[in-house]
Design a protein around this motif. Structure first.
Motif, PDB file in Angstrom:
ATOM      1  N   VAL A 195       0.850  -1.190   0.000  1.00 36.78           N
ATOM      2  CA  VAL A 195       0.000   0.000   0.000  1.00 36.78           C
ATOM      3  C   VAL A 195       0.886   1.240   0.000  1.00 36.78           C
ATOM      4  O   VAL A 195       0.595   2.252  -0.603  1.00 36.78           O
ATOM      5  CB  VAL A 195      -0.910   0.017   1.253  1.00 36.78           C
ATOM      6  N   TYR A 253      -0.815  -5.045   2.435  1.00 38.41           N
ATOM      7  CA  TYR A 253      -2.243  -5.342   2.581  1.00 38.41           C
ATOM      8  C   TYR A 253      -2.441  -6.851   2.746  1.00 38.41           C
ATOM      9  O   TYR A 253      -1.811  -7.652   2.072  1.00 38.41           O
ATOM     10  CB  TYR A 253      -3.032  -4.854   1.355  1.00 38.41           C
ATOM     11  N   SER A 281      -6.470  -2.390  10.726  1.00 41.53           N
ATOM     12  CA  SER A 281      -6.242  -1.720   9.439  1.00 41.53           C
ATOM     13  C   SER A 281      -6.155  -2.655   8.238  1.00 41.53           C
ATOM     14  O   SER A 281      -5.984  -2.206   7.119  1.00 41.53           O
ATOM     15  CB  SER A 281      -4.926  -0.937   9.512  1.00 41.53           C
ATOM     16  N   CYS A 328      -3.770  -4.221   7.467  1.00 43.95           N
ATOM     17  CA  CYS A 328      -2.408  -4.085   6.957  1.00 43.95           C
ATOM     18  C   CYS A 328      -1.412  -4.437   8.047  1.00 43.95           C
ATOM     19  O   CYS A 328      -1.744  -4.493   9.226  1.00 43.95           O
ATOM     20  CB  CYS A 328      -2.133  -2.659   6.505  1.00 43.95           C
ATOM     21  N   ILE A 344      -5.591   3.150   2.703  1.00 44.06           N
ATOM     22  CA  ILE A 344      -5.822   1.697   2.649  1.00 44.06           C
ATOM     23  C   ILE A 344      -7.139   1.413   1.933  1.00 44.06           C
ATOM     24  O   ILE A 344      -7.219   0.528   1.082  1.00 44.06           O
ATOM     25  CB  ILE A 344      -5.813   1.095   4.067  1.00 44.06           C
ATOM     26  N   GLU A 393      -7.806  -0.776  -1.509  1.00 39.13           N
ATOM     27  CA  GLU A 393      -8.753  -1.892  -1.625  1.00 39.13           C
ATOM     28  C   GLU A 393      -9.586  -1.773  -2.895  1.00 39.13           C
ATOM     29  O   GLU A 393      -9.871  -2.771  -3.547  1.00 39.13           O
ATOM     30  CB  GLU A 393      -9.704  -1.906  -0.416  1.00 39.13           C
TER      31      GLU A 393
END
Ligand code: SF4
Lengths: 467, 195
Positions: free
Chosen positions: A15, A26, A155, A157, B189, B193
């Motif tokens: 990311v 991710y 998150s 992540c 984030i 996605e």
């Protein structure tokens, strides 16, 4: 640029690259269990956060659960509380929870692939080091600590520096009686328990591509025992055949599209690995460990290495280990007494392992001096054992089947090997006390476990296999 | 989690000259049943430290009054085995802030830093020197300077530079953790996605 399979998947999941820091990676799939998640949920609560992607999270209690009478309340109060906490946390955060005794229950690393949750090209994490198992599907899968579980919950992540890449190629064809477990123990005995540190492994070569998915999972599972974060095998027809039709695998048109995409998941021809090892399958025989780490393994026909050439803390550590095991350098492993046999764990608790074990003991009898714990890795494996009639074969030979869980792999429940006793175990760690305080663990394949279970001593399974 | 900011530490050290110290030794599985991260220090190295009846084993370094301090010095491949963060919690809870070895297992190293423990990697030769100095005088002081990334044997002045990722160093120095960082990134984030 020529890329490895690992690079392709990793790069597609970055990311952000933190300046002079780790990558923000991710995560596609997060598996959680009762032991390493409660403190992470507590952390979320303190920060006032919700789970970021509950739909990418799957939970099951496995480490701590009893393997008998699962229909009754868990007796051990602390274990019960931990399992209860997991359930409550899942309810609160809308996470799918596979309760004890239900169809979806089992060891996290067994149910993921079974349900089709584990897919090629994914990033998968879990607060358990043997998450490396899922790499068998051509995924980047690795174990994380509880702080990291909290990161992923918060998150989706994780912050990770990109590891180095290693390729281990096994050429040729495996000898009779030699399994994926033996390949893994052989490799670790060669590169040591720290040889893979800092790396992610890709396994390649004809001896690997001819393995079943179960075999590949066993092999990738044990990657962590060489110090590597994980291991992987490029997906191929074997992978697709295993996955097709599983609950969470893509269906119909989506399936065809997915397979087309997955076919590209392989290392480019000239991709460069930081480290490479190549071994010949013909050199591998059934393996057994004699010491207190998985790197202390030898071919079953060999003798325990001498201390010649060792000095300083190497020698002290080696002697301490043999002392714990009650063994001496130069002794033969074959013929040594075995008190317990454990078939199970996320390393060897899959249906293929039970098929191999059952086929081996068919028509034979359990040795009277051996206590055998046969623990399926999941409810699905347990059901399959029954459907395929393996249970009758096992019972006829004097064995009984327990219920799914991690069991004697880490002995958090009641399945503890008593002090000083020898346990021939298909699990993954032979550390001091791993299977109970003072327990002595010998790691080997399900075939070697079966051979010991019927003879009562360490036995080369090849001697008893039909020609 | 919150931990104290890491600055300069001067302290004697506790030697554990054993290789491949695995997480099952640091904290055995049967002590992993807690649902909070408190009190793990009592069971640090449980089976090496105590007899079955609970009495301390006299020959184990943690039970030897001679040794004390915030620095634990271990043999190579420290922290191999499981991902259990409880190992790091136990070490921190006992009072250690630094673990020195010539080699650490990856997951342990990450867990340590995430919990305010600094893993210091030194050369095998330097590690032996540290063991020798402690053997000579168990009160001998060592200095760990995170800013300069320097580990010093104060009695002799010998020192060694150690590596640490600059981002992780910043986190340790400021008592920050990755979760704060990630939560800040939420929008990015989400965008990832969708892409
Ligand atoms: S079976 Fe053993 S290694 Fe596998 S998840 Fe359970 S405790 Fe961990």
């Amino acid at each position: 640029m020529q890329k490895t399979l690992f690079d392709k998947i990793w790069d597609a999941h970055v990311v952000k690259q933190v300046n002079e820091g780790p990558d923000v990676l991710y995560i596609d799939r997060h598996l959680i269990h009762e032991v390493t998640s409660p403190v992470a949920f507590l952390g979320l609560k303190k920060r006032g956060l919700k789970v970021f992607c509950p739909e990418k999270t799957t939970a099951t209690p496995d480490h701590n659960v009893p393997t008998v009478n699962q229909n009754q309340a868990i007796k051990d109060e602390l274990s019960r509380h931990q399992v209860e906490m997991l359930k409550m946390n899942c309810i609160e955060h809308n996470i799918v929870y596979h309760a004890l005794g239900t169809e979806g229950h089992g060891i996290v690393h067994i149910i993921g692939p079974e349900m089709g949750l584990t897919q090629p090209g994914m990033t998968i994490v879990c607060g358990d080091s043997h998450t490396s198992t899922h790499g068998a599907f051509g995924a980047i899968a690795f174990g994380i600590g509880t702080s990291e579980v909290e990161m992923v919950l918060a998150s989706q992540c994780i912050m990770q520096p990109k590891p180095k890449k290693m390729r281990i190629t096994i050429t040729g064809k495996l000898n009779k009686g030699v399994t994926a477990k033996d390949i893994a123990l052989y490799v670790i005995s060669k590169i040591s328990t720290s040889g893979g540190t800092g790396h992610f492994i890709e396994y390649a070569g004809s001896a690997i591509t001819s393995l079943s998915m179960e075999g590949r999972m066993t092999l990738c599972n044990l990657s962590i025992e060489s110090g590597a974060r994980g291991g992987m095998v490029a997906p191929d027809e074997t992978t697709f055949n295993y996955m097709k039709g599983r609950e969470f695998a893509p269906q119909g048109n989506e399936w065809d599209k997915a397979v087309e995409k997955w076919k590209n998941l392989k290392s480019d021809e000239n991709a460069v690995f930081d480290t490479e090892f190549t071994y010949d399958a013909a050199d591998i025989e059934p393996m057994i460990t004699y010491g207190t780490n998985p790197g202390m393994g030898i071919g079953i026909s060999q003798t325990i290495p001498s201390t010649e050439g060792m000095e300083g803390s190497d020698k002290i550590t080696y002697e301490k280990s043999l002392n714990y095991m009650g063994y001496n350098p130069g002794e033969k492993m074959a013929g040594k007494k075995v008190d317990f046999v454990f078939l199970g764990s996320c390393t060897n608790g899959r249906i293929e392992d039970f098929r191999q074990f059952s086929a081996f003991v068919k028509g034979k009898k359990k040795a009277p001096n051996v206590t055998a714990w046969l623990v399926p890795g999941s409810k699905q494996v347990e059901n399959q054992i029954r459907e395929e009639g393996l249970v009758e074969i096992l019972e006829e030979a004097g064995f009984e089947l327990r219920q799914p869980g991690c069991s004697a792999c880490l002995a958090m429940n009641d399945d503890k090997i008593p002090e000083g006793k020898y346990s021939l175990s298909t699990s993954n760690r032979n550390f001091e006390g791993r299977q109970g305080p003072g327990a002595r663990t010998l790691l080997a394949s399900p075939l070697t476990a079966a051979a010991a279970a019927v003879t009562g001593v360490i036995t080369d399974p090849r001697e008893l296999l039909a020609p | 989690m919150s931990y104290d900011k890491f600055t300069i530490i001067q302290s004697p050290a506790v030697p554990l000259p054993i290789e491949n110290v695995d997480t099952d030794q640091i904290i055995p599985a049967r002590f992993l049943k807690a649902v909070e991260r408190k009190g793990f220090g009592d069971n640090l190295f449980r089976d090496w430290r105590y007899n079955k009846d609970g009495s301390p084993k006299a020959d184990f370094p943690l039970n030897n009054k001679k040794y004390s301090g915030k620095i634990l010095v271990g043999g190579k491949n420290f922290g191999s085995g499981s991902s259990r963060e409880h190992a790091a919690w136990a070490i921190y809870d006992y009072g250690f802030r630094v673990v020195v070895s010539s080699f650490f297992a990856d997951i342990f190293k990450g867990n340590a830093i995430n919990n305010g423990i600094l893993p210091v990697v030194v050369t095998p030769g330097f590690l032996q020197k540290i063991f020798d100095e402690i053997e000579k005088d168990s009160n001998t002081l060592f200095e760990v300077n995170l800013e300069q990334q320097k580990f010093t044997i104060l009695s002799t002045g010998e020192n060694i530079y150690f590596e640490i990722n600059p981002y992780k160093k910043h986190c340790l120095q400021n008592g920050l953790d990755d979760i704060d960082y990630l939560v800040e990134m939420k929008e990015q984030i989400k965008a990832f996605e969708v892409a």
